[in-house]
Design a protein around this motif. Structure first.
Motif, PDB file in Angstrom:
ATOM      1  N   ALA A 119       0.635  -1.295   0.182  1.00  8.63           N
ATOM      2  CA  ALA A 119       0.063  -0.065  -0.119  1.00  8.63           C
ATOM      3  C   ALA A 119       0.849   1.208  -0.005  1.00  8.63           C
ATOM      4  O   ALA A 119       0.390   2.352  -0.393  1.00  8.63           O
ATOM      5  CB  ALA A 119      -0.956  -0.067   1.123  1.00  8.63           C
ATOM      6  N   GLY A 120       2.047   1.066   0.418  1.00  5.58           N
ATOM      7  CA  GLY A 120       3.159   2.450   0.417  1.00  5.58           C
ATOM      8  C   GLY A 120       2.532   3.383   1.387  1.00  5.58           C
ATOM      9  O   GLY A 120       3.171   4.603   1.483  1.00  5.58           O
ATOM     10  N   ASP A 121       2.100   2.700   2.425  1.00  8.87           N
ATOM     11  CA  ASP A 121       1.651   3.827   3.777  1.00  8.87           C
ATOM     12  C   ASP A 121       2.794   3.598   4.929  1.00  8.87           C
ATOM     13  O   ASP A 121       2.728   2.645   5.713  1.00  8.87           O
ATOM     14  CB  ASP A 121       0.121   3.352   4.206  1.00  8.87           C
ATOM     15  CG  ASP A 121      -0.156   4.138   5.608  1.00  8.87           C
ATOM     16  OD1 ASP A 121       0.546   5.173   5.823  1.00  8.87           O
ATOM     17  OD2 ASP A 121      -0.970   3.711   6.222  1.00  8.87           O
ATOM     18  N   GLN A 122       3.712   4.331   4.705  1.00 10.21           N
ATOM     19  CA  GLN A 122       4.914   4.330   5.424  1.00 10.21           C
ATOM     20  C   GLN A 122       5.043   5.541   6.410  1.00 10.21           C
ATOM     21  O   GLN A 122       4.762   6.595   6.202  1.00 10.21           O
ATOM     22  CB  GLN A 122       6.240   4.173   4.593  1.00 10.21           C
ATOM     23  CG  GLN A 122       6.447   3.024   3.762  1.00 10.21           C
ATOM     24  CD  GLN A 122       7.495   2.897   3.288  1.00 10.21           C
ATOM     25  OE1 GLN A 122       8.642   3.589   3.371  1.00 10.21           O
ATOM     26  NE2 GLN A 122       7.698   1.911   2.386  1.00 10.21           N
ATOM     27  N   ARG A 123       5.075   5.107   7.814  1.00  7.74           N
ATOM     28  CA  ARG A 123       5.396   6.269   8.648  1.00  7.74           C
ATOM     29  C   ARG A 123       6.415   6.192   9.581  1.00  7.74           C
ATOM     30  O   ARG A 123       7.454   5.284   9.510  1.00  7.74           O
ATOM     31  CB  ARG A 123       3.984   5.567  10.013  1.00  7.74           C
ATOM     32  CG  ARG A 123       2.547   5.636   9.036  1.00  7.74           C
ATOM     33  CD  ARG A 123       1.665   4.721  10.077  1.00  7.74           C
ATOM     34  NE  ARG A 123       0.379   4.480   9.121  1.00  7.74           N
ATOM     35  CZ  ARG A 123      -0.536   3.888   9.760  1.00  7.74           C
ATOM     36  NH1 ARG A 123      -0.384   3.011  11.060  1.00  7.74           N
ATOM     37  NH2 ARG A 123      -1.446   3.564   8.972  1.00  7.74           N
ATOM     38  N   ASP A 124       6.770   7.091  10.638  1.00  4.03           N
ATOM     39  CA  ASP A 124       7.906   6.988  11.450  1.00  4.03           C
ATOM     40  C   ASP A 124       7.855   5.797  11.975  1.00  4.03           C
ATOM     41  O   ASP A 124       7.033   5.362  12.757  1.00  4.03           O
ATOM     42  CB  ASP A 124       7.800   8.522  12.255  1.00  4.03           C
ATOM     43  CG  ASP A 124       7.811   9.655  11.622  1.00  4.03           C
ATOM     44  OD1 ASP A 124       8.262   9.809  10.381  1.00  4.03           O
ATOM     45  OD2 ASP A 124       7.470  10.854  12.264  1.00  4.03           O
ATOM     46  N   GLY A 125       9.052   5.515  11.856  1.00  2.24           N
ATOM     47  CA  GLY A 125       9.604   4.257  12.954  1.00  2.24           C
ATOM     48  C   GLY A 125       9.288   2.850  12.070  1.00  2.24           C
ATOM     49  O   GLY A 125       9.622   1.781  12.632  1.00  2.24           O
TER      50      GLY A 125
END
Length: 333
Positions: free
Chosen positions: A270-276
């Motif tokens: 999905a390419g939903d990347q977050r901090d950490g």
């Protein structure tokens, strides 16, 4: 001693053994990357070609030919062809990947634009075909033309496979054989063909290049999750940020529970990347021993490369090529 110093030792020895031939290759490259009508072509090309790359692939062509006693001159043209194909693919790759750094420097598409990178890459491909025709050897022409098609096919396959969690190790290997190993194996194979080597020796050179190229790519994939930026010439974690399913991730996904698989689905598919997220990805690779398992695969391919050389005549260059296979994997020792 840094890791990079360690890696360069066998390349330095090989480079010293091929000094005269590499000087001829570099002179030919400079001559053929010129353009009377489009000054941007040599500007863009020089930025990449003069960036301090190892010139590994053309050295493999020269080494194979010299190992088998070829007196020249056409191995120089074939080696320059290999470097032009490689440079063209790098220019195109950086556009496709939207990369900002190559060999520790800004990419051509960042300094100029995507159009320039793509069109100069096309020019270099055209130049490579002019060069590969000049020796007048139909077999080397066939090998390099087929390799060019295989490289493009591998890159297209990666577009669909890289972000699909169904991608397994067999598909990964197919991608790597296309985008990386195909040029390694073509580089060594044409060196043997132009030297007039018997079929078993030509096959051995192909097998060496294929195994070396696969090992080389696996090591690059490992370094993306555990190397220093100055060593790998790009930012650590770029493959994760670009949502590429490389071998360590494929191995971790194969052992993932439902929660872990949901993480990979969110970040890669999905390419939903977050901090950490990168740190969590690293922890999952460690939990499942994915880095160690991928390293074992790289070592196995390096061993296959060394074994292939046994068919070839005893020669100092043969020993250097064997050492090169060892040092490729020493980057992740």
């Amino acid at each position: 001693m840094t890791v990079q110093d360690n890696v360069r030792k066998p390349l330095d020895r090989l480079s010293e053994a091929l000094t005269a031939e590499m000087e001829a290759v570099n002179a030919l490259i400079r001559d053929r990357m010129a353009s009377r009508h489009a000054p941007r072509i040599p500007e863009v090309t020089a930025h990449l070609i003069e960036a301090g790359g190892k010139r590994l692939r053309p050295m493999l062509t020269l080494a194979a030919a010299k190992l088998l006693g070829y007196p020249g001159p056409w191995h120089v043209h074939l080696a320059a062809t290999v470097e032009f194909i490689h440079t063209a693919t790098l220019l195109h790759d950086d556009v496709v990947d939207e990369s900002a750094q190559r060999r520790g420097r800004p990419t051509a598409n960042l300094l100029w634009d995507n159009k320039s990178s793509v069109l100069v890459g096309d020019y270099l491909f055209a130049r490579s075909f002019q060069l590969m025709v000049e020796p007048g050897n139909l077999r080397t022409l066939e090998i390099l033309a087929n390799a060019s098609a295989t490289i493009a096919e591998g890159e297209v396959l990666q577009l669909t496979a890289a972000q699909d969690l169904a991608t397994d190790e067999s598909v990964y290997l197919q991608v790597v054989r296309g985008k990386t190993a195909a040029l390694f194996s073509a580089a060594t194979e044409v060196g043997g063909v132009i030297a007039g080597a018997p079929d078993d020796q030509v096959q051995a050179l192909f097998d060496y290049g294929d195994a070396l190229g696969i090992s080389f790519q696996i090591v690059d994939d490992l370094l993306d999750y555990g190397g220093a930026t100055e060593t790998i010439g790009k930012n650590v974690g770029d493959d994760f940020r670009e949502r590429k399913l490389t071998l360590p991730v494929i191995k971790a996904i194969a052992k993932a529970d439902a929660q872990e698989r949901a993480f990979w689905t969110r970040t890669i598919e999905a390419g939903d990347q977050r901090d950490g997220d990168l740190e969590h990805a690293l922890s999952l690779l460690a939990r499942h021993g994915a880095m160690e398992a991928a390293r074992a695969d790289a070592l196995a391919h390096a061993a296959r490369a060394r074994a292939a050389l046994q068919v070839l005549p005893a020669h100092p260059i043969r020993d250097m090529l064997a050492d090169l296979a060892d040092f490729v994997v020493s980057r992740v020792a």
